[in-house]
Structure formats: C-alpha cells, structure tokens
Design a protein around this motif. Structure first.
Motif, PDB file in Angstrom:
ATOM      1  N   GLY A  61       0.807  -1.229   0.000  1.00  0.00           N
ATOM      2  CA  GLY A  61       0.000   0.000   0.000  1.00  0.00           C
ATOM      3  C   GLY A  61       0.832   1.267   0.000  1.00  0.00           C
ATOM      4  O   GLY A  61       0.428   2.278   0.573  1.00  0.00           O
ATOM      5  N   ALA A  62       1.989   1.227  -0.654  1.00  0.00           N
ATOM      6  CA  ALA A  62       2.893   2.373  -0.657  1.00  0.00           C
ATOM      7  C   ALA A  62       2.863   3.095  -2.013  1.00  0.00           C
ATOM      8  O   ALA A  62       2.447   2.542  -3.027  1.00  0.00           O
ATOM      9  CB  ALA A  62       4.313   1.912  -0.336  1.00  0.00           C
ATOM     10  N   ASP A  63       3.333   4.312  -2.009  1.00  0.00           N
ATOM     11  CA  ASP A  63       3.326   5.204  -3.174  1.00  0.00           C
ATOM     12  C   ASP A  63       4.540   4.917  -4.068  1.00  0.00           C
ATOM     13  O   ASP A  63       5.682   5.104  -3.646  1.00  0.00           O
ATOM     14  CB  ASP A  63       3.346   6.649  -2.669  1.00  0.00           C
ATOM     15  N   TYR A  64       4.274   4.480  -5.292  1.00  0.00           N
ATOM     16  CA  TYR A  64       5.318   4.167  -6.279  1.00  0.00           C
ATOM     17  C   TYR A  64       5.125   5.095  -7.459  1.00  0.00           C
ATOM     18  O   TYR A  64       4.060   5.105  -8.071  1.00  0.00           O
ATOM     19  CB  TYR A  64       5.194   2.704  -6.703  1.00  0.00           C
ATOM     20  N   ARG A  65       6.140   5.892  -7.751  1.00  0.00           N
ATOM     21  CA  ARG A  65       6.035   6.888  -8.817  1.00  0.00           C
ATOM     22  C   ARG A  65       7.084   6.646  -9.895  1.00  0.00           C
ATOM     23  O   ARG A  65       8.275   6.571  -9.606  1.00  0.00           O
ATOM     24  CB  ARG A  65       6.229   8.292  -8.264  1.00  0.00           C
ATOM     25  N   LEU A  66       6.620   6.561 -11.127  1.00  0.00           N
ATOM     26  CA  LEU A  66       7.523   6.482 -12.275  1.00  0.00           C
ATOM     27  C   LEU A  66       7.674   7.878 -12.846  1.00  0.00           C
ATOM     28  O   LEU A  66       6.677   8.520 -13.181  1.00  0.00           O
ATOM     29  CB  LEU A  66       6.968   5.540 -13.338  1.00  0.00           C
TER      30      LEU A  66
END
Length: 149
Positions: free
Chosen positions: A135-140
């Motif tokens: 449930g963590a924020d992953y940004r490309l």
C-alpha cells in the motif's frame, strides 16, 4: 519535511543539477533519500573507465565531477541504514521475489513512509507490485537520461 526515495538515475540527475520538472516538483515538497545499493550502483557507474549505463555517455570530466559530489554526498540526502531494514528486506524478497536492490528500495520507502520514485526506463514490475502490495506510493518519472557531449 517528508522524504522521497530516489533511484540511482534520479539521484544522478539531482547531483548533476539536471533535475527535470517532474523531479524538481517532487523535491519541492520532499527532501531526497536513497538506498545503499542505489548509491553503490551510481558510484560503480562513475568509477568505470568507460562509464556505466548511468554515466556512459558522459565525458570523463562530468563523471569525475559527479564522483566528487558522491564522495562528499550532501547530508540532506538521507541514506536509510541497512541495519534498520535488513530483516524487512528479507521478508519482502521472499514475499515478492525481489532482488536485494528491489527489496532495499521497497523497505526503505516503507521505513520512511515515503514515495519511491524511479526513472520510468528502469521500472521493475516486481518493485511496483511490492509497493502496491504494501500500500505504498510508487512513482515512475518519465525522463530520458541526460545527454553529455
């Protein structure tokens, strides 16, 4: 101020003063952090005589300048201590089939409750799945490697 984990490509851009608008916007509200293995991978690229994938197209003078910045890494760039996340890394690797580098990135993001920002050209689907799984924020961040010449 909150933190954001940068992969080696984005850390390179930050240290070379070549942050694009997406990275600059991300860092406007967050202080940079990275992992031990991202840092080592960037250092290895600089040390190779021909440069590695991260700095291979750069002239030697630019590689040396980046190396100088890496040796005296600004204290504003937090590096998550391996001892704080080692066991969690093992759990994440077992659960999601991550490499040590991927497990460290996910564990560091979880430890700091920080987004993990990765250059889109280096996206790892397992890392993305692990970040979603916890449930963590992953940004490309979409950016081409800086060209030097």
């Amino acid at each position: 101020m909150s933190r954001v984990i940068l992969d080696d490509h984005l850390l390179r851009d930050l240290l070379a003063d070549e942050a694009d608008p997406a990275l600059s916007q991300t860092l406007a509200d967050n202080s940079p952090a990275t992992t031990n293995l991202y840092l080592v991978r960037l250092c290895r690229s600089v040390v190779r005589s021909s440069g590695g994938a991260l700095t291979g197209a750069w002239p030697r003078a630019a590689q040396r300048a980046l190396g100088d910045r890496l040796v005296i890494l600004d204290e504003d760039v937090q590096i998550v201590p391996m001892r704080s996340i080692a066991f969690r890394m093992a759990e994440l690797a077992a659960t999601f089939g991550l490499s040590s580098l991927g497990a460290e990135a996910v564990a560091a993001a979880e430890f700091l409750a920080a987004p993990l920002c990765v250059w889109s050209g280096d996206h790892g689907p397992r890392i993305g799945a692990a970040m979603a799984g916890i449930g963590a924020d992953y940004r490309l961040l979409d950016k081409q490697a800086p060209e030097r010449g």
